[in-house]
Design a protein around this motif. Sequence first.
Motif, PDB file in Angstrom:
ATOM      1  N   SER A  17      44.455  42.332  47.631  1.00  0.00           N
ATOM      2  CA  SER A  17      43.682  41.744  46.581  1.00  0.00           C
ATOM      3  C   SER A  17      42.959  40.367  46.862  1.00  0.00           C
ATOM      4  O   SER A  17      43.732  39.418  47.017  1.00  0.00           O
ATOM      5  CB  SER A  17      44.648  41.711  45.559  1.00  0.00           C
ATOM      6  OG  SER A  17      43.782  41.153  44.153  1.00  0.00           O
ATOM      7  N   SER A  22      38.600  44.726  44.715  1.00  0.00           N
ATOM      8  CA  SER A  22      39.445  45.311  43.592  1.00  0.00           C
ATOM      9  C   SER A  22      40.508  46.051  44.344  1.00  0.00           C
ATOM     10  O   SER A  22      40.378  46.656  45.298  1.00  0.00           O
ATOM     11  CB  SER A  22      38.558  46.108  42.978  1.00  0.00           C
ATOM     12  OG  SER A  22      39.449  46.705  41.797  1.00  0.00           O
ATOM     13  N   ASP A  26      45.248  44.455  40.726  1.00  0.00           N
ATOM     14  CA  ASP A  26      44.560  43.884  39.470  1.00  0.00           C
ATOM     15  C   ASP A  26      44.796  44.697  38.146  1.00  0.00           C
ATOM     16  O   ASP A  26      44.385  44.527  37.186  1.00  0.00           O
ATOM     17  CB  ASP A  26      42.870  44.226  39.836  1.00  0.00           C
ATOM     18  CG  ASP A  26      42.475  43.275  40.857  1.00  0.00           C
ATOM     19  OD1 ASP A  26      42.928  42.287  40.860  1.00  0.00           O
ATOM     20  OD2 ASP A  26      41.678  43.739  41.851  1.00  0.00           O
ATOM     21  N   HIS A  43      42.265  47.238  34.219  1.00  0.00           N
ATOM     22  CA  HIS A  43      42.034  46.727  35.434  1.00  0.00           C
ATOM     23  C   HIS A  43      41.459  45.691  35.377  1.00  0.00           C
ATOM     24  O   HIS A  43      40.094  45.269  34.711  1.00  0.00           O
ATOM     25  CB  HIS A  43      41.183  47.942  35.897  1.00  0.00           C
ATOM     26  CG  HIS A  43      40.476  47.548  37.454  1.00  0.00           C
ATOM     27  ND1 HIS A  43      39.226  47.586  37.391  1.00  0.00           N
ATOM     28  CD2 HIS A  43      41.391  47.163  38.412  1.00  0.00           C
ATOM     29  CE1 HIS A  43      38.978  47.413  38.736  1.00  0.00           C
ATOM     30  NE2 HIS A  43      40.287  46.860  39.317  1.00  0.00           N
ATOM     31  N   SER A  45      39.360  43.458  37.052  1.00  0.00           N
ATOM     32  CA  SER A  45      38.544  43.174  38.045  1.00  0.00           C
ATOM     33  C   SER A  45      37.172  43.350  37.499  1.00  0.00           C
ATOM     34  O   SER A  45      36.968  44.378  36.785  1.00  0.00           O
ATOM     35  CB  SER A  45      38.933  44.007  39.351  1.00  0.00           C
ATOM     36  OG  SER A  45      37.901  43.580  40.296  1.00  0.00           O
ATOM     37  N   ASP A  46      36.017  42.826  38.000  1.00  0.00           N
ATOM     38  CA  ASP A  46      34.878  43.099  37.536  1.00  0.00           C
ATOM     39  C   ASP A  46      34.251  44.282  38.793  1.00  0.00           C
ATOM     40  O   ASP A  46      32.973  44.467  38.604  1.00  0.00           O
ATOM     41  CB  ASP A  46      33.887  41.779  37.868  1.00  0.00           C
ATOM     42  CG  ASP A  46      34.226  40.941  36.576  1.00  0.00           C
ATOM     43  OD1 ASP A  46      34.609  41.435  35.757  1.00  0.00           O
ATOM     44  OD2 ASP A  46      34.241  39.632  37.014  1.00  0.00           O
TER      45      ASP A  46
END
Length: 183
Positions: A17, A22, A26, A43, A45-46
Amino acid sequence: MSIRYFVAFFGILLLGSYPGRSAVTDLRITEVDPLGDWVEITHFSDMAFVNGATRGFCKRFNYANSINIGESFGARESKTFNISLHDTLSDVWLYVGTAGFGIAANMITGMKYGGSAQTGRESVAVTAFLWPSTSDFIPLPDAGETMQLIGDDPSDPASWKSLPPTPGQYFVINNPLPNLSQS
């Protein structure tokens, strides 16, 4: 270098990470309903994430359902998972696999609720820097409500509140709108 930064650095290397990628690290528990027997995982994360291994839950030294291999999460997506929980006093933790539950490096996220008595893997969570102390806990939710993370730090018991259930709909409300003066 402090032990906390040492663990975080090597955890990033081992679990993969880092910014722009990702990973399982996350994932966060963001809502818990002990009476409804479910937890929400969000989750953080983008980027999308496809689970590459089975992730086990542990509560009160019992091992429960898991997030199966191949389960996908979209960017910032929340999903609920059924897990048999104790109604009044428990802990619940998510792990990188389905073994090694006593090893701090294997713990991803979790929380403790209902009281200060030690009920399970709180000491592992403290070692993993995922929980402040074995006696810290989140109060039980009010009738008809769930315990919800209202910030982005599940390791802070003050970041959890009793609110009406919102399964699969995590949102951060820790930054209220500014008080704008009328002009």
